[in-house]
Design an enzyme around this catalytic site. Sequence first.
Site, mmCIF file in Angstrom:
data_model
loop_
_atom_site.group_PDB
_atom_site.id
_atom_site.type_symbol
_atom_site.label_atom_id
_atom_site.label_comp_id
_atom_site.label_asym_id
_atom_site.label_seq_id
_atom_site.Cartn_x
_atom_site.Cartn_y
_atom_site.Cartn_z
ATOM 1 N N HIS C 217 0.801 -1.216 0.000
ATOM 2 C CA HIS C 217 0.000 0.000 0.000
ATOM 3 C C HIS C 217 0.837 1.271 0.000
ATOM 4 C CE1 HIS C 217 -3.699 2.019 -0.422
ATOM 5 N NE2 HIS C 217 -3.294 2.875 0.466
ATOM 6 N N TYR C 221 1.540 5.035 -2.512
ATOM 7 C CA TYR C 221 1.820 6.416 -2.106
ATOM 8 C C TYR C 221 3.191 6.871 -2.580
ATOM 9 C CZ TYR C 221 -2.532 6.720 0.265
ATOM 10 O OH TYR C 221 -3.874 6.776 0.494
ATOM 11 N N HIS C 368 -9.805 0.744 -11.103
ATOM 12 C CA HIS C 368 -9.375 1.630 -10.025
ATOM 13 C C HIS C 368 -7.916 2.039 -10.185
ATOM 14 C CE1 HIS C 368 -8.737 3.347 -6.083
ATOM 15 N NE2 HIS C 368 -7.772 2.476 -5.857
ATOM 16 N N PHE C 369 -7.020 1.085 -10.418
ATOM 17 C CA PHE C 369 -5.644 1.579 -10.475
ATOM 18 C C PHE C 369 -5.274 2.202 -11.801
ATOM 19 C CE2 PHE C 369 -4.205 -2.240 -12.374
ATOM 20 C CZ PHE C 369 -4.520 -3.331 -11.587
ATOM 21 N N HIS C 370 -6.130 2.016 -12.820
ATOM 22 C CA HIS C 370 -5.875 2.802 -14.033
ATOM 23 C C HIS C 370 -6.330 4.258 -13.875
ATOM 24 C CE1 HIS C 370 -5.042 -1.088 -16.002
ATOM 25 N NE2 HIS C 370 -4.270 -0.350 -16.749
ATOM 26 N N ARG C 433 -10.777 -10.103 -12.320
ATOM 27 C CA ARG C 433 -9.588 -9.475 -12.904
ATOM 28 C C ARG C 433 -8.582 -10.555 -13.280
ATOM 29 N NH1 ARG C 433 -6.079 -6.998 -7.832
ATOM 30 N NH2 ARG C 433 -4.522 -6.564 -9.391
ATOM 31 N N ARG C 434 -7.532 -10.136 -13.935
ATOM 32 C CA ARG C 434 -6.383 -10.985 -14.218
ATOM 33 C C ARG C 434 -6.747 -12.256 -14.952
ATOM 34 N NH1 ARG C 434 -2.815 -10.580 -8.629
ATOM 35 N NH2 ARG C 434 -1.634 -8.775 -9.296
#
Lengths: 40, 157, 550
Positions: C217, C221, C368-370, C433-434
């Site tokens: 995590h 950041y 989300h992470f894109h 996913r994946r």
Amino acid sequence: MGQENREPETNLKGTLVSVFVVGLIIIVMWVAVYLLYVAR
Amino acid sequence: MHLHKYEKIWLVFGIASLIVFLSVVGVSAFSQDHTPAGGMETIDPKKVSETAPFDNPGVTQLDDDTYQATIVAMAFGYQAPELKVPVGKEIIFKVTSTDVVHSLTIDNTKVNMMVVPGRITTKSYTFEEPGTYLILCNEYCGTGHHMMYTEIEVYEQ
Amino acid sequence: MIAVQDRKIALWNIGVAYTAFLIGTLCGLLQVFIRNDALQLPAWLDYYQILTAHGVLLALVFTTFFIFGFFITGMSKSLGSFGPKVRLFSWIGFWVTLLGTVMATAMIVAGEASVLYTFYAPLKASGFYYVGLALVIIGTWISSFALVGHYRVWRKNNKGQLSPLFAFMTITTIIMWIIACLGVVATVLFQYIPWAFGWTDTIDVELSRTLFWFFGHPLVYFWLLPAYMAWYVIVPKILGVKVFSDSLARLSFVLFILFSIPVGFHHQLTEPGISNFWKFLQVVLTFMVIVPSLMTAFSMFATFEIAGRKNGGKGLFGWFTKLPWKDIRFTSIFIAMAFFIPGGAGGIINASFQLNEVVHNTLWIVGHFHITVGTPVAMTFMGLTFWLIPYLTGRKFTKSMKVLGLVQIITWSFGMLLMSTAQHLLGLLGAPRRTAYSGYNDHPAALEWFDGILTNHVTMAIGGSILFVSAMILIYIVVMTMFLSPKAVEPKDIVDFPLAESDMSRTPKWLENWWIWIGLALALIVIAYAIPISQMIHHAPPGSEGFKTW
């Protein structure tokens, strides 16, 4: 300690409205997924 | 450190919203048992087929209102004959893996469990609609990951 | 202009970053077509091999090298030229990171490491893959300590003064990074490497996952904070104003040291081995790390409003139209920020304890992470690239480059909007996913997911293709500004490093007392992790042997 914005009235009304729009988006998305969770 | 008046309003509003979110999920989780999948039981991943309850996977009735579904996950499928459960009854899923990490995820339900070798994942769920549900693995487990699925039949009593 | 030797280190870092970007985005393009069943890979190439390369090269390699290129330039600019030792260690750090990258990539290409960038045990890759990853981390530590050394020299020569905001934020990010890496270093060095080389037979899977997410995590950041640095110290200069509030900018950054690390369990909410109490405690801590982002949102809008009003904007939103929309250095970052609004909101949902069951490991997470690392972070880096490379090479950023830059930003935004919206909605429907192409033997439930106007593979493929075109335009801009654009001779052509003035006359000195923040961070880590990890070790099941399931 002190104030960075020494001008007596920095007009940030637009900022206030803008961040509340952000807050609203967060709440709407969260509630939508919460309702989906409850429905499952 | 000076905060503009509006920034104070915003932060109070923002933090209050976060507290509301946390309270909603916290109360629902701990007072109504809506906790995510988990469990603290362990198992020897090499002796799954000899260890109860995984020596006899499938659905068993525990009492009038509770059933247990014991399922073994492995690359690339689930070992659990005859997955049939009644609608409206509490089903306790118990899952473990004989090899790598998998998931047991039932489409259109709250059942979304990580399956970790050496651990037993538990999740309780009550189906409200009869039908045939798709069970799939949503944690990458190898070349056949996207072929790893099965079905569970929920019947009316 | 900073010293030519410092520029060289920064340029090499950025060069490696964009090489990884080129290969990584190509992998992304292949993926959307495979998922669409429009492309069959040759037998020697596997979907999951490409997926591993995509994740490693973009999420880990592109980000890390770009971040160090940015840090090195900014630290040299704001604290003065590097000394010989700082330079030496920056180079050593660069080469060690690169060596690790090449090793890990070679193992992926050889098909010995199709374990994705999360490399969850007991999937067992070649030991050299883990050694490569360890070298990447060690390399970043060397580069980090070089920058810390440069900072210490400055502090010694400027006793009692607060450091410039850029340097302060760089050091904050580095402190967080070094603490965060302890988790992944522990698991790779003491669990994965001995196991992968056969020195130990088994691995404790749950412990390795926990140590990974201790790192995983704060890793996000580590990507986000350099983007925030650009938002706080670069954007105001482009807009012609000062940093909105120096002390609040610094406060939000130190809050990230405290709260970005003791939160890894929110990636493990649906797994066994961690009791609900500890999961929920880390959920609460995760919500604390939202607060500095709320502060940042306010600072950004305030910066825009002050700048817009200065340019004559009237009324409630008149300032908005007075922002320099034609300046791609600004527009790119503005769009990046806009994407972070749903991105951040999605993050709050993911961390909301049992709500995680709806989205965990579905395509929602990919979406989300894109729209977190893939656009807010990546597009901020693109916006930096437009001036950073010309600044470092002393070349012009020509008119045609500006036009191309605008096309690049717009295509990236549009492609990402299509692809990530499709992914979010598909995830809510339940699509995992994946996965390579799969209809689960044409199961009706799976067919239903992909039946919508937005929720289908074609939308994702169109989005992915537009993104790839955008990436190639960016590569063209990078090559031009690095090697081919004319040298800037006239003063008006010289590209500068836009570093905003920050009034720190009223910033409290204790904000720069690092030992307070490191101490508090370690205390929070002990509170959040000591008991659950010791339980995990004491009640560990027999370990797992390795599996090569690809």
